[in-house]
Design a protein around this motif. Sequence first.
Motif, short mmCIF file in Angstrom:
data_model
loop_
_atom_site.label_atom_id
_atom_site.label_comp_id
_atom_site.label_asym_id
_atom_site.label_seq_id
_atom_site.Cartn_x
_atom_site.Cartn_y
_atom_site.Cartn_z
N GLY A 45 0.58 -1.16 0.02
CA GLY A 45 0.02 0.05 0.00
C GLY A 45 0.77 1.21 -0.15
N LEU A 46 2.20 1.16 -0.32
CA LEU A 46 3.07 2.35 -0.40
C LEU A 46 3.03 2.72 -2.01
CD1 LEU A 46 5.87 0.80 1.76
CD2 LEU A 46 4.18 2.65 2.27
N PRO A 47 3.47 3.85 -1.97
CA PRO A 47 3.56 4.43 -3.50
C PRO A 47 4.74 3.65 -4.13
CG PRO A 47 4.37 6.05 -2.09
CD PRO A 47 3.83 5.07 -1.08
N GLU A 48 4.60 3.51 -5.44
CA GLU A 48 5.89 3.03 -6.12
C GLU A 48 7.02 4.04 -6.05
OE1 GLU A 48 6.22 0.16 -6.82
OE2 GLU A 48 3.99 -0.57 -7.11
N LEU A 49 8.06 4.05 -6.17
CA LEU A 49 9.24 5.13 -6.10
C LEU A 49 10.02 5.07 -7.44
CD1 LEU A 49 10.17 4.38 -2.43
CD2 LEU A 49 8.50 6.04 -3.28
N VAL A 50 10.40 6.24 -7.62
CA VAL A 50 11.15 6.55 -8.85
C VAL A 50 12.43 7.48 -8.39
CG1 VAL A 50 11.49 7.44 -11.17
CG2 VAL A 50 9.18 6.47 -10.19
N VAL A 51 13.50 6.91 -8.84
CA VAL A 51 14.84 8.07 -8.72
C VAL A 51 15.42 8.25 -10.12
CG1 VAL A 51 16.80 8.24 -7.83
CG2 VAL A 51 15.17 7.11 -6.70
N THR A 52 15.61 9.42 -10.61
CA THR A 52 16.37 9.67 -11.85
C THR A 52 17.74 10.38 -11.45
OG1 THR A 52 15.60 11.85 -11.93
CG2 THR A 52 14.25 10.15 -13.07
N ASN A 53 18.41 10.48 -12.46
CA ASN A 53 19.78 11.19 -12.40
C ASN A 53 20.80 10.71 -11.42
OD1 ASN A 53 17.61 13.72 -12.99
ND2 ASN A 53 19.57 13.77 -14.05
N LEU A 54 20.53 9.39 -11.11
CA LEU A 54 21.61 8.51 -9.99
C LEU A 54 21.99 7.29 -10.54
CD1 LEU A 54 22.65 9.17 -7.38
CD2 LEU A 54 20.65 7.71 -6.40
N ASP A 55 23.12 7.02 -10.66
CA ASP A 55 23.63 5.69 -10.93
C ASP A 55 22.92 4.44 -10.32
OD1 ASP A 55 26.11 3.68 -11.60
OD2 ASP A 55 25.56 3.13 -9.54
N ASN A 56 22.44 3.51 -11.09
CA ASN A 56 21.46 2.38 -10.77
C ASN A 56 21.80 1.84 -9.73
OD1 ASN A 56 20.85 1.98 -14.29
ND2 ASN A 56 19.25 2.55 -12.70
N TRP A 102 6.71 -2.25 -15.11
CA TRP A 102 5.56 -2.17 -14.12
C TRP A 102 4.33 -2.77 -14.99
CZ3 TRP A 102 0.78 -0.49 -12.94
CH2 TRP A 102 0.41 -0.76 -11.67
N ARG A 103 4.27 -1.95 -15.71
CA ARG A 103 3.01 -2.24 -16.89
C ARG A 103 2.86 -3.45 -17.38
NH1 ARG A 103 4.21 1.77 -19.76
NH2 ARG A 103 2.87 3.29 -19.12
N GLU A 104 4.02 -3.91 -17.72
CA GLU A 104 3.99 -5.44 -18.26
C GLU A 104 3.62 -6.59 -17.24
OE1 GLU A 104 4.64 -6.73 -21.33
OE2 GLU A 104 4.93 -4.74 -22.24
N TYR A 105 4.19 -6.23 -16.13
CA TYR A 105 4.01 -7.06 -15.00
C TYR A 105 2.57 -7.25 -14.67
CZ TYR A 105 4.28 -9.77 -10.66
OH TYR A 105 4.19 -10.78 -9.67
N TYR A 106 1.94 -6.04 -14.41
CA TYR A 106 0.59 -6.31 -13.86
C TYR A 106 -0.26 -6.18 -14.91
CZ TYR A 106 2.27 -5.36 -9.14
OH TYR A 106 3.12 -5.44 -7.78
N GLY A 107 0.01 -5.80 -16.15
CA GLY A 107 -0.97 -5.54 -17.18
C GLY A 107 -1.92 -4.51 -17.05
N GLU A 108 -1.76 -3.53 -16.29
CA GLU A 108 -2.42 -2.31 -16.37
C GLU A 108 -1.68 -1.16 -16.36
OE1 GLU A 108 -3.31 -1.68 -11.67
OE2 GLU A 108 -3.83 -3.64 -12.17
N GLU A 109 -2.32 0.12 -16.24
CA GLU A 109 -1.56 1.29 -16.31
C GLU A 109 -1.03 1.79 -15.12
OE1 GLU A 109 -0.45 2.85 -19.01
OE2 GLU A 109 -1.26 1.23 -20.18
N PRO A 110 0.17 2.13 -14.82
CA PRO A 110 0.75 2.66 -13.58
C PRO A 110 -0.13 3.97 -12.89
CG PRO A 110 2.21 2.98 -15.28
CD PRO A 110 1.13 2.40 -15.82
N THR A 111 -0.85 4.53 -13.76
CA THR A 111 -1.70 5.60 -13.19
C THR A 111 -2.79 4.98 -12.17
OG1 THR A 111 -3.17 5.34 -15.13
CG2 THR A 111 -1.58 7.08 -15.42
N THR A 112 -2.91 3.80 -12.09
CA THR A 112 -3.88 3.28 -11.12
C THR A 112 -3.47 3.17 -9.71
OG1 THR A 112 -2.97 1.14 -11.42
CG2 THR A 112 -4.80 1.73 -12.89
N VAL A 113 -2.06 3.59 -9.39
CA VAL A 113 -1.54 3.79 -8.30
C VAL A 113 -0.84 4.95 -7.92
CG1 VAL A 113 -1.23 1.17 -8.08
CG2 VAL A 113 0.83 2.39 -9.04
N ASP A 114 -0.42 5.33 -6.98
CA ASP A 114 0.55 6.64 -6.38
C ASP A 114 1.93 6.35 -6.81
OD1 ASP A 114 -1.53 8.05 -5.43
OD2 ASP A 114 -1.18 7.43 -3.46
N VAL A 115 2.56 7.27 -7.75
CA VAL A 115 3.81 7.02 -8.08
C VAL A 115 4.77 8.25 -7.59
CG1 VAL A 115 5.63 6.79 -9.80
CG2 VAL A 115 3.47 5.63 -10.03
#
Length: 161
Positions: A45-56, A102-115
Amino acid sequence: MRFLDQILSDVEMRIIANGYTIQGVLPDPNNVAWTYTIGLSKSFGLPELVVTNLDNHDAVVLLTWVIEELRDGASLDDFDHNYFRPVPVHDDHLDGELLNMWREYYGEEPTTVDVVQLHLGPELACPCCESTQVDLSDPKASTGSGNRLNRAQRRARKRQR
């Protein structure tokens, strides 16, 4: 087995084992690196998290720490903004390539959750690139680096001033 099927199987195994996984997208000449979670929303029930501009690798360390803190009851607002500030990812970015696996795994759009993006603060952002970080709360922002200056171009511009 198709390559995508193998990747999805690996994602599924990590989600079964941990409740989530972390997916990295390597930089290339046209894009900055970004790293994101798959499973936090559905498992905890947590938001999905994204980090940019940082080494993986560094992004995985950051995300793992943040996830542990969140699962222990912390809020994203509890973190020191010198490290990062949480910003909601604009829906325009969720329609694109940002969370493809994420989209491939769940088969839905990520707009359905908080990111939420962990927008790097001065303690984690590269000092020379801090002003050019991607802010995914802005619908016009892009992970594309085509309009960004490389180090030599920035130095040349400073010498002209």
